[in-house]
Design an enzyme around this catalytic site. Structure first.
Site, PDB file in Angstrom:
ATOM      1  N   GLY A   1      55.210  47.861  41.736  1.00  0.00           N
ATOM      2  CA  GLY A   1      55.031  46.422  41.887  1.00  0.00           C
ATOM      3  C   GLY A   1      54.612  45.963  43.273  1.00  0.00           C
ATOM      4  O   GLY A   1      54.890  44.831  43.666  1.00  0.00           O
TER       5      GLY A   1
ATOM      6  N   ASN B   1      51.595  45.257  44.271  1.00  0.00           N
ATOM      7  CA  ASN B   1      50.665  44.116  44.130  1.00  0.00           C
ATOM      8  C   ASN B   1      51.430  42.846  43.777  1.00  0.00           C
ATOM      9  O   ASN B   1      51.109  41.762  44.281  1.00  0.00           O
ATOM     10  CB  ASN B   1      49.602  44.418  43.079  1.00  0.00           C
ATOM     11  CG  ASN B   1      48.443  45.202  43.670  1.00  0.00           C
ATOM     12  OD1 ASN B   1      47.670  44.676  44.461  1.00  0.00           O
ATOM     13  ND2 ASN B   1      48.337  46.471  43.309  1.00  0.00           N
TER      14      ASN B   1
ATOM     15  N   MET C   1      50.226  49.404  33.059  1.00  0.00           N
ATOM     16  CA  MET C   1      49.519  50.612  32.646  1.00  0.00           C
ATOM     17  C   MET C   1      49.443  50.804  31.132  1.00  0.00           C
ATOM     18  O   MET C   1      49.245  51.909  30.651  1.00  0.00           O
ATOM     19  CB  MET C   1      50.154  51.845  33.311  1.00  0.00           C
ATOM     20  CG  MET C   1      50.173  51.767  34.834  1.00  0.00           C
ATOM     21  SD  MET C   1      48.574  51.423  35.614  1.00  0.00           S
ATOM     22  CE  MET C   1      47.795  53.026  35.488  1.00  0.00           C
TER      23      MET C   1
ATOM     24  N   ILE D   1      47.354  49.816  27.664  1.00  0.00           N
ATOM     25  CA  ILE D   1      46.128  49.199  27.154  1.00  0.00           C
ATOM     26  C   ILE D   1      46.531  48.081  26.211  1.00  0.00           C
ATOM     27  O   ILE D   1      47.373  48.274  25.325  1.00  0.00           O
ATOM     28  CB  ILE D   1      45.260  50.254  26.434  1.00  0.00           C
ATOM     29  CG1 ILE D   1      44.745  51.266  27.464  1.00  0.00           C
ATOM     30  CG2 ILE D   1      44.107  49.588  25.693  1.00  0.00           C
ATOM     31  CD1 ILE D   1      43.991  52.425  26.860  1.00  0.00           C
TER      32      ILE D   1
ATOM     33  N   ASN E   1      43.143  41.220  35.923  1.00  0.00           N
ATOM     34  CA  ASN E   1      43.609  42.590  36.197  1.00  0.00           C
ATOM     35  C   ASN E   1      43.102  43.051  37.552  1.00  0.00           C
ATOM     36  O   ASN E   1      42.080  42.559  38.040  1.00  0.00           O
ATOM     37  CB  ASN E   1      43.066  43.536  35.111  1.00  0.00           C
ATOM     38  CG  ASN E   1      43.559  44.961  35.281  1.00  0.00           C
ATOM     39  OD1 ASN E   1      44.745  45.190  35.559  1.00  0.00           O
ATOM     40  ND2 ASN E   1      42.665  45.927  35.133  1.00  0.00           N
TER      41      ASN E   1
ATOM     42  N   HIS F   1      42.030  46.712  39.397  1.00  0.00           N
ATOM     43  CA  HIS F   1      41.733  48.112  39.078  1.00  0.00           C
ATOM     44  C   HIS F   1      41.319  48.826  40.373  1.00  0.00           C
ATOM     45  O   HIS F   1      40.525  48.295  41.151  1.00  0.00           O
ATOM     46  CB  HIS F   1      40.594  48.183  38.051  1.00  0.00           C
ATOM     47  CG  HIS F   1      40.268  49.592  37.670  1.00  0.00           C
ATOM     48  ND1 HIS F   1      41.044  50.325  36.794  1.00  0.00           N
ATOM     49  CD2 HIS F   1      39.267  50.417  38.079  1.00  0.00           C
ATOM     50  CE1 HIS F   1      40.529  51.533  36.673  1.00  0.00           C
ATOM     51  NE2 HIS F   1      39.452  51.615  37.439  1.00  0.00           N
TER      52      HIS F   1
ATOM     53  N   THR G   1      38.607  41.635  29.349  1.00  0.00           N
ATOM     54  CA  THR G   1      37.928  41.506  28.054  1.00  0.00           C
ATOM     55  C   THR G   1      38.343  42.725  27.222  1.00  0.00           C
ATOM     56  O   THR G   1      38.948  43.656  27.770  1.00  0.00           O
ATOM     57  CB  THR G   1      36.398  41.484  28.247  1.00  0.00           C
ATOM     58  OG1 THR G   1      36.031  42.668  28.976  1.00  0.00           O
ATOM     59  CG2 THR G   1      35.940  40.254  29.005  1.00  0.00           C
TER      60      THR G   1
ATOM     61  N   GLU H   1      36.882  45.293  26.288  1.00  0.00           N
ATOM     62  CA  GLU H   1      36.409  46.590  26.775  1.00  0.00           C
ATOM     63  C   GLU H   1      37.205  46.986  28.024  1.00  0.00           C
ATOM     64  O   GLU H   1      37.244  46.220  29.009  1.00  0.00           O
ATOM     65  CB  GLU H   1      34.907  46.500  27.121  1.00  0.00           C
ATOM     66  CG  GLU H   1      34.283  47.863  27.235  1.00  0.00           C
ATOM     67  CD  GLU H   1      32.794  47.782  27.581  1.00  0.00           C
ATOM     68  OE1 GLU H   1      32.223  48.817  27.911  1.00  0.00           O
ATOM     69  OE2 GLU H   1      32.220  46.673  27.529  1.00  0.00           O
ATOM     70  N   LEU H   2      37.845  48.142  27.970  1.00  0.00           N
ATOM     71  CA  LEU H   2      38.766  48.553  29.034  1.00  0.00           C
ATOM     72  C   LEU H   2      38.091  48.582  30.411  1.00  0.00           C
ATOM     73  O   LEU H   2      37.030  49.177  30.585  1.00  0.00           O
ATOM     74  CB  LEU H   2      39.323  49.953  28.709  1.00  0.00           C
ATOM     75  CG  LEU H   2      40.363  50.495  29.695  1.00  0.00           C
ATOM     76  CD1 LEU H   2      41.641  49.677  29.636  1.00  0.00           C
ATOM     77  CD2 LEU H   2      40.642  51.961  29.422  1.00  0.00           C
TER      78      LEU H   2
END
Ligand code: GAR
Length: 215
Positions: free
Chosen positions: A12, A14, A86, A88, A103, A105, A137, A139-140
């Site tokens: 955590g 972030n 973590m 999906i 998100n 990344h 969205t 799409e990962l």
């Protein structure tokens, strides 16, 4: 004031950076899919509702996501902020919150989606690596990009040293992205491109390139 719920899975850092930034945003709750996440303890100590929702207690991804939605909706946040979450998320979950999930990344998307980005950056011989904050969205690790920070890949880097440098950059760009969101400076075009209002200064420091607002 806009409100958020933060989803985490681990330490955590972030989340801490977002809390420390004292943004004009109400943080209504922190939820972790891992009950033992150290970030959850930290959130509770800092006085935020901290909720463990163990994904292992659910038979399917959809069942977990349905319960996750139910818990999130109790707090009625404007945005859902994934900070090292973590799991999906299913397309069904994402469709419930269009343009309302953000998100971070640890790569310069669209390069290196998925896991182990620092190892992959070194394997590919990248000279520049970094981090991306984006809208989620189905799409990962895709979706409209809000801000990115670049980090040089140094000759002696290991995944750990590179990862540390990227993480330091993450702690700068996530609060920045959320500040723009909180102050209505993000505009998402129909073609899925984010424009930031009143952005006319580019500032660089030694390790990151950051867009900053001219006040
Ligand atoms: C961060 O590096 C974040 O970018 C990454 O997990 C780490 C969480 O650290 N997220 C992903 O890889 C999501 N696909 P933190 O728990 O200390 O914030």
């Amino acid at each position: 004031m806009k409100s958020i719920v933060i989803l985490i899975s681990g330490r955590g850092s972030n989340m801490d950076a977002i809390i420390d930034a004292e943004l004009p945003l109400e943080i209504r709750a922190v939820i972790s899919n891992r009950p033992l996440a150290t970030g959850l303890k930290s959130a509770a100590q800092r006085g935020f509702p901290a909720i463990a929702l163990d994904h292992k207690a659910f038979a399917t991804r959809e069942e977990f996501d349905t319960e996750l939605s139910r818990v999130i909706n109790q707090f009625a946040p404007d945005y859902i902020v994934l900070a090292g979450f973590m799991r999906i998320l299913s397309a069904g979950f994402i469709a419930r919150y269009p343009n309302r999930i953000i998100n971070i990344h640890p790569s310069l998307l669209p390069a290196l989606p998925g896991l182990h980005t620092h190892e992959e950056a070194l394997k590919a011989g990248l000279k520049i690596h970094g981090a991306t904050v984006h809208f989620v969205t189905p799409e990962l690790d895709h979706g409209p990009i809000i801000i990115q920070a670049t980090v040089p890949v140094l000759p002696a880097d290991t995944p750990a040293t590179l990862g540390e440098r990227v993480l330091a950059a993450e702690h700068k760009i996530y609060p920045q992205a959320l500040r723009w969101l909180a102050t209505d400076r993000l505009e998402l075009s129909a073609s899925g491109v984010v424009r930031i209002q009143h952005l006319d200064v580019l500032e660089t420091d030694k390790t990151t390139t950051l867009c900053v607002l001219k006040e």
